[in-house]
Design an enzyme around this catalytic site. Structure first.
Site, PDB file in Angstrom:
ATOM      1  N   THR A   1      13.141 -15.775 -34.531  1.00 48.31           N
ATOM      2  CA  THR A   1      13.582 -16.502 -33.343  1.00 48.31           C
ATOM      3  C   THR A   1      13.400 -15.600 -32.124  1.00 48.31           C
ATOM      4  O   THR A   1      13.464 -14.374 -32.230  1.00 48.31           O
ATOM      5  CB  THR A   1      15.068 -16.877 -33.447  1.00 48.31           C
TER       6      THR A   1
ATOM      7  N   TRP B   1      31.919 -31.580 -17.755  1.00 47.89           N
ATOM      8  CA  TRP B   1      30.620 -30.965 -17.974  1.00 47.89           C
ATOM      9  C   TRP B   1      29.613 -31.331 -16.884  1.00 47.89           C
ATOM     10  O   TRP B   1      29.512 -32.473 -16.479  1.00 47.89           O
ATOM     11  CB  TRP B   1      30.027 -31.455 -19.305  1.00 47.89           C
TER      12      TRP B   1
END
Ligand code: AMP
Length: 545
Positions: free
Chosen positions: A185, A444
């Site tokens: 990754t 959010w």
């Protein structure tokens, strides 16, 4: 009751044999800056056998790791198929990793051989003394004598080494669950983590890439693979190309917009794959010097959210269809693909094409809320995306045993760290990485939504939004803007541009104008570095009242 079906393993050796014979006239070509050097799949079959013989001569056997440190080119494509076909494990090293990370991943994977491009030798030479398990280095496309070998390491010229090998090899039949390739990754936090693909997972994934619900390219396509072969299993392009008989066009080190456009002009690819930052550069290149790129019927774009303004610009100004897709190194990487549903046309199509797309039958997906319960796919409820399926990793590679990052797995599901919603008919819309979401006064704000919207302004080349501490609201968005060359725009104007697209409390008051958004090793916005620049006081911030 068992079936009567043959239990033929899904093996990349079978794929190589198939491509080299039944698709033998198809080609892989590498751009040289002025033209291409081309190899047919038939020739690739023979070259793969020579490479496999050479590697076997070094003692490489089933399960041993062979690294590559290369651009996208013919030789890299040969390694991509020859190494797993012989039962060894391909480990494409990310040439843009920070030195400590590169050394870490090569040692962690225990690479025994590394194939290196000549132009990358000076960089690789700095790492080599610290690579504990490497015994042989093969220099392709360059001068092997330019590399000083530390004790215990032999350096070979790819051309000379392969010229001395037979062009047949008895590729073994191995268990389809065996390791075929690995990728680490490119995360910006902690050590990179290894994902190991199997023959079976790569085979099934390649079928998905070829299918109309995937990328849908076929034997008449010329596929421009801009996405590096070291990034996320090369998005499955090499194996899907071998399976479909598509021609492949490799850009080698010519990745700047100007050279990419010259290559496109010359080679007229019909299909291409790259992250949004590359396409942003291509768009700017086209604005500066117009060129017909309508030979590209589709460009698959993922790795980060694709701004709708970019999709529109390619479609409306250049006749190129951008196909938005989502995936991860951990998911091979497909993932969802944004094909609109049957019967949806015209303006309505865009609603679906802007999303991260729909999952194929092999990838199960669910959203999990903060309290750990599964939230409904109602197109509104937000949760962390979790996936499972035959080409989704079940763990990270851990040679020492023990589970790396157990928090990333939830009862057989991979936790993606991506937050979004799924519509009742299965379309995923991501609002953020969970760590990038901005929590303002308990509510959010999606950094991606703000970025996408502000990138629709004509003066804006790039925009990255991060959450910064705020006394009253805990966190507020800071918008970092890169203006297009020769344009001007003030923070007020940009905020006004957003006014009809967001609720008033979501509109950012903090703005900064920067020369470039810092990027990760695979060309994504590096918000961690942007946050550090802000924390260090390196950004000049305008705060609107
Ligand atoms: P990598 O393993 O480097 O490919 O990174 C995977 C991550 O990239 C995902 O978990 C997402 O956060 C992000 N990503 C990939 N594709 C998209 C997309 N189409 N839209 C938004 N984020 C994406």
């Amino acid at each position: 009751m068992l079936s009567t079906m043959q239990d033929e393993p899904l093996s990349l050796a079978t794929l190589l044999k198939y491509a080299a014979t039944f698709q033998g006239d198809s080609t892989v070509s590498t751009w040289t800056g002025t033209g291409v050097r081309t190899m047919t799949y038939r020739e690739m079959g023979a070259e793969s056998a020579r490479l496999a013989n050479a590697l076997r001569g070094f003692g490489i056997g089933v399960g041993d790791r062979v690294g590559t440190f290369m651009w996208n080119n013919n030789e890299h494509m040969v390694a991509y198929i020859a190494v797993p076909a012989m039962g060894a494990v391909l480990h494409a090293l990310n040439i843009r990793l920070f030195p400590e990370q590169l050394v870490y991943v090569a040692n962690h994977a225990e690479d025994q051989v590394v194939i290196v491009d000549g132009t990358l030798v000076p960089m690789f030479a700095q790492y080599l003394p610290n690579l504990k398990t490497v015994r042989h280095v093969i220099v392709a496309n360059g001068d092997a004598s330019a590399l000083q070998a530390p004790e215990g390491v032999q350096v070979h010229s790819y051309t000379e080494l392969l010229a001395a090998q037979p062009d047949t090899f008895d590729f073994p039949v191995i268990d389809e669950r065996s390791a075929a390739a690995m990728c680490y990754t490119s995360g910006t936090t902690g050590d990179p983590k290894g994902v190991v693909y199997s023959h079976r997972s790569n085979w099934l994934h390649a079928m998905q890439v070829c299918s109309p619900m995937g990328m849908g390219f076929n034997g008449s396509d010329n596929v421009l693979a801009i996405v590096p072969l070291f990034h996320a299993n090369a998005w499955g392009l090499p194996y899907a190309a071998l399976m479909s008989g598509a021609n492949v066009l490799m850009p080698d080190r010519f990745l700047q917009p100007g050279p990419l456009l010259e290559m496109m002009e010359d080679q007229k690819p019909s299909f291409a794959a790259a992250v949004p930052t590359i396409w942003g550069g291509v768009l700017a290149g086209l604005a500066a010097k117009p060129q017909d790129i309508s030979h590209l019927r589709t460009a698959v774009v993922g790795g980060s959210a694709v701004p709708p303004s970019m999709m529109r610009a390619f479609q409306e100004q250049h006749g190129v269809r951008i196909l938005h897709a989502w995936g991860m190194t951990e998911t091979s990487p497909l993932g969802s693909v944004a094909h609109p549903p049957a019967g949806v046309t015209g303006e309505q199509e865009w609603e679906y094409r802007y999303t991260q797309g729909r999952f194929p039958a092999s990838v199960q997906a669910r959203l999990v809320g903060d309290d750990g319960s599964v939230v409904p796919n109602d197109g509104e409820s937000l949760g962390e995306l979790e996936v499972r399926g035959p080409w989704i990793t079940a763990s990270y590679y851990s040679p020492e045993g023990g589970v790396i990052d157990p928090d990333k797995f939830d009862d057989g599901w991979l936790r993606t760290g991506d937050v979004g919603k799924i519509s009742p008919n299965g379309y995923l819309t991501l609002v953020d990485r969970s760590k990038d979401v901005i929590k303002s006064g308990g509510e959010w704000i999606s950094s991606v939504d703000l970025e996408n919207a502000v990138m629709g302004h004509l003066a804006v080349a790039e925009a990255a939004v991060i959450g910064v501490p705020d006394e009253k609201w805990d966190e507020r968005p800071l918008v970092a803007i890169v203006l297009k060359e020769g344009t001007e725009a003030k923070a007020e104007e940009l905020r006004d541009f957003l006014a009809d697209k967001f609720a008033k409390w979501q509109l950012p008051e903090r703005w900064t104008f920067i020369a470039e958004v810092p990027k990760t090793s695979v060309g994504k916005f590096d918000k961690k570095r942007l946050r550090a620049q802000y924390a260090d006081g390196d950004l000049t911030v305008t705060t609107l009242s």
